[in-house]
Design an enzyme around this catalytic site. Sequence first.
Site, PDB file in Angstrom:
ATOM      1  N   HIS A  24       0.830  -1.208   0.000  1.00 42.51           N
ATOM      2  CA  HIS A  24       0.000   0.000   0.000  1.00 42.51           C
ATOM      3  C   HIS A  24       0.866   1.260   0.000  1.00 42.51           C
ATOM      4  O   HIS A  24       1.626   1.494   0.934  1.00 42.51           O
ATOM      5  CB  HIS A  24      -0.932   0.010   1.217  1.00 42.51           C
ATOM      6  CG  HIS A  24      -1.884  -1.139   1.235  1.00 42.51           C
ATOM      7  ND1 HIS A  24      -1.688  -2.262   2.005  1.00 42.51           N
ATOM      8  CD2 HIS A  24      -3.036  -1.341   0.555  1.00 42.51           C
ATOM      9  CE1 HIS A  24      -2.680  -3.104   1.807  1.00 42.51           C
ATOM     10  NE2 HIS A  24      -3.511  -2.572   0.929  1.00 42.51           N
ATOM     11  N   HIS A  31      -4.880  -5.697  -6.264  1.00 42.93           N
ATOM     12  CA  HIS A  31      -4.641  -6.953  -5.562  1.00 42.93           C
ATOM     13  C   HIS A  31      -5.952  -7.517  -5.030  1.00 42.93           C
ATOM     14  O   HIS A  31      -6.980  -6.855  -5.011  1.00 42.93           O
ATOM     15  CB  HIS A  31      -3.598  -6.787  -4.449  1.00 42.93           C
ATOM     16  CG  HIS A  31      -3.945  -5.766  -3.416  1.00 42.93           C
ATOM     17  ND1 HIS A  31      -3.768  -4.407  -3.614  1.00 42.93           N
ATOM     18  CD2 HIS A  31      -4.450  -5.892  -2.170  1.00 42.93           C
ATOM     19  CE1 HIS A  31      -4.152  -3.754  -2.537  1.00 42.93           C
ATOM     20  NE2 HIS A  31      -4.580  -4.632  -1.641  1.00 42.93           N
ATOM     21  N   CYS A  66     -12.124  -7.092   7.043  1.00 43.94           N
ATOM     22  CA  CYS A  66     -11.533  -7.121   5.707  1.00 43.94           C
ATOM     23  C   CYS A  66     -10.228  -7.908   5.792  1.00 43.94           C
ATOM     24  O   CYS A  66      -9.686  -8.101   6.867  1.00 43.94           O
ATOM     25  CB  CYS A  66     -11.195  -5.716   5.215  1.00 43.94           C
ATOM     26  SG  CYS A  66     -12.595  -4.629   5.049  1.00 43.94           S
ATOM     27  N   HIS A  68      -6.898 -10.089   3.214  1.00 42.29           N
ATOM     28  CA  HIS A  68      -6.322 -10.538   1.951  1.00 42.29           C
ATOM     29  C   HIS A  68      -6.094 -12.047   2.022  1.00 42.29           C
ATOM     30  O   HIS A  68      -5.453 -12.519   2.967  1.00 42.29           O
ATOM     31  CB  HIS A  68      -4.960  -9.863   1.714  1.00 42.29           C
ATOM     32  CG  HIS A  68      -5.018  -8.377   1.726  1.00 42.29           C
ATOM     33  ND1 HIS A  68      -4.867  -7.642   2.868  1.00 42.29           N
ATOM     34  CD2 HIS A  68      -5.229  -7.484   0.725  1.00 42.29           C
ATOM     35  CE1 HIS A  68      -4.960  -6.352   2.581  1.00 42.29           C
ATOM     36  NE2 HIS A  68      -5.184  -6.231   1.291  1.00 42.29           N
ATOM     37  N   GLU A  86      -8.875 -11.433  13.960  1.00 45.16           N
ATOM     38  CA  GLU A  86      -9.169 -10.041  14.303  1.00 45.16           C
ATOM     39  C   GLU A  86     -10.228  -9.900  15.385  1.00 45.16           C
ATOM     40  O   GLU A  86     -10.165  -8.990  16.201  1.00 45.16           O
ATOM     41  CB  GLU A  86      -9.642  -9.267  13.064  1.00 45.16           C
ATOM     42  CG  GLU A  86      -8.563  -8.987  12.067  1.00 45.16           C
ATOM     43  CD  GLU A  86      -9.022  -8.044  10.956  1.00 45.16           C
ATOM     44  OE1 GLU A  86     -10.032  -7.330  11.139  1.00 45.16           O
ATOM     45  OE2 GLU A  86      -8.365  -8.033   9.906  1.00 45.16           O
ATOM     46  N   TYR A 103     -12.827  -1.593  -6.040  1.00 49.24           N
ATOM     47  CA  TYR A 103     -12.779  -0.169  -5.717  1.00 49.24           C
ATOM     48  C   TYR A 103     -11.330   0.302  -5.668  1.00 49.24           C
ATOM     49  O   TYR A 103     -10.392  -0.483  -5.546  1.00 49.24           O
ATOM     50  CB  TYR A 103     -13.472   0.112  -4.371  1.00 49.24           C
ATOM     51  CG  TYR A 103     -12.630  -0.264  -3.181  1.00 49.24           C
ATOM     52  CD1 TYR A 103     -11.903   0.698  -2.494  1.00 49.24           C
ATOM     53  CD2 TYR A 103     -12.534  -1.579  -2.761  1.00 49.24           C
ATOM     54  CE1 TYR A 103     -11.102   0.358  -1.417  1.00 49.24           C
ATOM     55  CE2 TYR A 103     -11.742  -1.931  -1.685  1.00 49.24           C
ATOM     56  CZ  TYR A 103     -11.035  -0.960  -1.018  1.00 49.24           C
ATOM     57  OH  TYR A 103     -10.235  -1.305   0.037  1.00 49.24           O
ATOM     58  N   GLU A 113      -5.775   2.435  -1.710  1.00 50.32           N
ATOM     59  CA  GLU A 113      -6.269   1.058  -1.721  1.00 50.32           C
ATOM     60  C   GLU A 113      -6.760   0.797  -3.130  1.00 50.32           C
ATOM     61  O   GLU A 113      -7.403   1.657  -3.741  1.00 50.32           O
ATOM     62  CB  GLU A 113      -7.423   0.868  -0.737  1.00 50.32           C
ATOM     63  CG  GLU A 113      -7.013   0.551   0.676  1.00 50.32           C
ATOM     64  CD  GLU A 113      -6.490  -0.864   0.874  1.00 50.32           C
ATOM     65  OE1 GLU A 113      -6.153  -1.552  -0.125  1.00 50.32           O
ATOM     66  OE2 GLU A 113      -6.376  -1.261   2.034  1.00 50.32           O
ATOM     67  N   GLU A 115      -8.332  -2.597  -4.904  1.00 49.52           N
ATOM     68  CA  GLU A 115      -8.623  -4.008  -4.640  1.00 49.52           C
ATOM     69  C   GLU A 115      -9.779  -4.560  -5.466  1.00 49.52           C
ATOM     70  O   GLU A 115     -10.774  -3.882  -5.701  1.00 49.52           O
ATOM     71  CB  GLU A 115      -8.988  -4.187  -3.158  1.00 49.52           C
ATOM     72  CG  GLU A 115      -7.854  -3.848  -2.219  1.00 49.52           C
ATOM     73  CD  GLU A 115      -8.201  -4.046  -0.763  1.00 49.52           C
ATOM     74  OE1 GLU A 115      -7.257  -4.250   0.031  1.00 49.52           O
ATOM     75  OE2 GLU A 115      -9.392  -4.001  -0.395  1.00 49.52           O
ATOM     76  N   TRP A 163     -14.800   2.116   1.102  1.00 45.70           N
ATOM     77  CA  TRP A 163     -15.273   0.841   0.561  1.00 45.70           C
ATOM     78  C   TRP A 163     -16.568   0.410   1.246  1.00 45.70           C
ATOM     79  O   TRP A 163     -17.442  -0.168   0.612  1.00 45.70           O
ATOM     80  CB  TRP A 163     -14.207  -0.245   0.635  1.00 45.70           C
ATOM     81  CG  TRP A 163     -13.730  -0.582   2.006  1.00 45.70           C
ATOM     82  CD1 TRP A 163     -14.255  -1.517   2.862  1.00 45.70           C
ATOM     83  CD2 TRP A 163     -12.627   0.005   2.705  1.00 45.70           C
ATOM     84  NE1 TRP A 163     -13.562  -1.533   4.032  1.00 45.70           N
ATOM     85  CE2 TRP A 163     -12.545  -0.620   3.973  1.00 45.70           C
ATOM     86  CE3 TRP A 163     -11.698   0.980   2.380  1.00 45.70           C
ATOM     87  CZ2 TRP A 163     -11.581  -0.291   4.911  1.00 45.70           C
ATOM     88  CZ3 TRP A 163     -10.732   1.313   3.319  1.00 45.70           C
ATOM     89  CH2 TRP A 163     -10.673   0.679   4.565  1.00 45.70           C
TER      90      TRP A 163
END
Length: 194
Positions: A24, A31, A66, A68, A86, A103, A113, A115, A163
């Site tokens: 980032h 990604h 959120c 990855h 989390e 977005y 961002e 993604e 987002w």
Amino acid sequence: MTEKVVLVDEAGRAIGTQDKATVHHAETPLHLAFSSYVFDDRGRVLLTRRAHSKKTWPGVWTNSCCGHPLPGEPIEAAVRRRLADELGLVPATVELVLPRFRYRAEMPDGVVENELCPVFRVTCSGDPTPDPAEVAAYKWVDWPVGDVHSGLEAALRAALSPWCVLQAQELSRLGAGPAEWPVADPALLPPAAQ
């Protein structure tokens, strides 16, 4: 161990990986990511406030979780892993609802961002136990988030991540409430997420 994110091309095909810690910046490459919205048995959605130490959108309220997917990790497994890491949550259900959400958003300091970010509806019971390195606070609110008719205070609506605002708009087009959102065909996921 260094966590990697999956870089994708415009068609959503994997084209490599990059360290999450360095991906980032002002020219963040496209990604693969995901977003999830956790609902309780009362139909409320869990919003979280990002930890103030996060590189992107620190201290901003957003959707439940959120993350990855790791290279080679099935995207639903990534959703479950991040919810546990989390928030200490074990989902009862994880359902794909927006397979091709994409977005790009830029912070005031220029960090971007960028993604391909499939969105999932999740059901869980019980309150989360957030990891403070990831989540500064949480709040259960009525759906829809960001809407003038929701149970969310005006100050919180104004502070939602970009987002989350875009996803809430798309989710509301699927149906008035989360129970009405159809489960999407996983074949519609970007190739890197299949």
